[in-house]
Write an enzyme that holds these catalytic residues in place. Structure first.
Site, PDB file in Angstrom:
ATOM      1  N   GLU A  83      -0.934 -15.018  33.455  1.00  0.00           N
ATOM      2  CA  GLU A  83      -2.036 -14.619  34.422  1.00  0.00           C
ATOM      3  C   GLU A  83      -2.973 -13.841  33.610  1.00  0.00           C
ATOM      4  OE1 GLU A  83      -2.994 -15.871  37.175  1.00  0.00           O
ATOM      5  OE2 GLU A  83      -1.309 -16.986  37.358  1.00  0.00           O
ATOM      6  N   GLU A 114      21.576 -16.208  27.406  1.00  0.00           N
ATOM      7  CA  GLU A 114      21.395 -14.822  27.364  1.00  0.00           C
ATOM      8  C   GLU A 114      22.218 -14.065  26.623  1.00  0.00           C
ATOM      9  OE1 GLU A 114      23.011 -12.599  31.294  1.00  0.00           O
ATOM     10  OE2 GLU A 114      21.292 -13.904  31.570  1.00  0.00           O
TER      11      GLU A 114
END
Length: 301
Positions: A83, A114
């Site tokens: 954004e 992960e």
């Protein structure tokens, strides 16, 4: 640290009979627990301040802010970094995210990715990290190998490193320059850190990026004057920002914005300083993009 000892893995005494509650009481329990997030963040505001100052100083030098995470933590990084470009017209590389499993893991869970500290090191190494960069490892538990590997290498390369976690005395916090350990307490649904932990982390990432952009001059008053006006909604917003600041009609704002190739900052300086586009741009360049200073500059010259 054993997973079972972490605050984020404890059972919440307020939701022990969650499966026996009616719909409203489940919602109320979640809502009441979410209220704790604000208090937890307030306690770590001084550390967040330190991080913002570090990010600001390094971005001024042409550095980058890089989020690293796995699962929900990686997705939160992408939400914030993606954004920045439309909201603040930042270059794509200025704020970015590295996620375990790559971009595809944003849409489809890749939980096993992960667990590899070495993969975190490899993925951050591609970015050629240096002293002008800030790397924030996001992990609710504070022990996820992927971001730990990334921040370890980043620190070795001289970057300013930050841990963002929801457990005190976290493993990742022991190796970074700053540790934002926002303790929101056990989740309503035990271990589901996509809830309070993720909410806290999203709020903090928003705080870091937004405050940094304000300090970089991408905000005038409380308006996003570096908005990238590349669709109908954002062009309309840009015009209304110009209207609000320069006190002109929609038509004047539209005409002026057209002269600046949809760039809000020079349009504001043109109208507030009563100058042409070239002069407005020159003023902004002289004032490092700070609109308030540029307006004063053209008035003084």
């Amino acid at each position: 640290m054993e997973l079972s000892t972490l605050t984020t893995e404890q059972r919440n005494s307020n939701s022990m009979n969650l499966d026996q509650k009616d719909t409203y009481d489940i919602l109320k329990t979640i809502h009441q627990e979410d209220a704790n997030v604000h208090q937890a963040i307030e306690k770590v505001l001084p550390t967040i301040e330190d991080v913002v100052e570090a990010v600001y100083q390094r971005l001024l030098r042409g550095g980058r802010l890089i989020y690293v995470g796995a699962g929900t933590s990686g997705r939160l990084g992408y939400l914030d970094s993606s954004e920045c470009q439309p909201t603040f017209m930042t270059p794509p590389e200025m704020v970015q995210t590295i996620m375990a499993g790559g971009v595809d893991a944003f849409f489809q869970a890749s939980e096993g990715s992960e667990d590899q500290e070495s993969q975190g090191r490899e993925d951050i190494a591609v970015k050629e990290i240096g002293p002008s960069d800030v790397v924030i490892g996001i992990t609710s538990s504070g022990r996820t190998p992927y971001p730990i590997g990334a921040v370890k290498l980043a620190k070795e390369q001289g970057a300013f490193t930050v841990a963002l976690t929801c457990n005190e005395h976290s493993e990742i916090g022991q190796i970074t320059d700053r540790a934002i350990e926002v303790v929101v307490g056990p989740e309503v649904l035990t271990g589901s850190t996509r809830m309070k932990a993720a909410t806290a982390h999203k709020m903090i990432l928003n705080m870091i990026s937004t405050t940094t952009m304000v300090k970089l001059g991408k905000v005038y008053e409380n308006l996003m004057v570096d908005v990238q006006a590349n669709n109908v909604k954002l062009r309309d917003r840009a015009k209304r920002i110009i209207m609000d600041i320069a006190k002109v009609t929609y038509e004047v704002a539209e005409q002026t914005l057209a002269k600046t190739n949809n760039h809000v900052k020079p349009a504001i300086v043109m109208l507030k300083g009563d100058v042409d586009y070239e002069t407005a741009n020159q003023a902004l360049n002289e004032c490092d993009g700070y609109v308030r200073d540029a307006i004063q500059y053209v008035k003084d010259n």
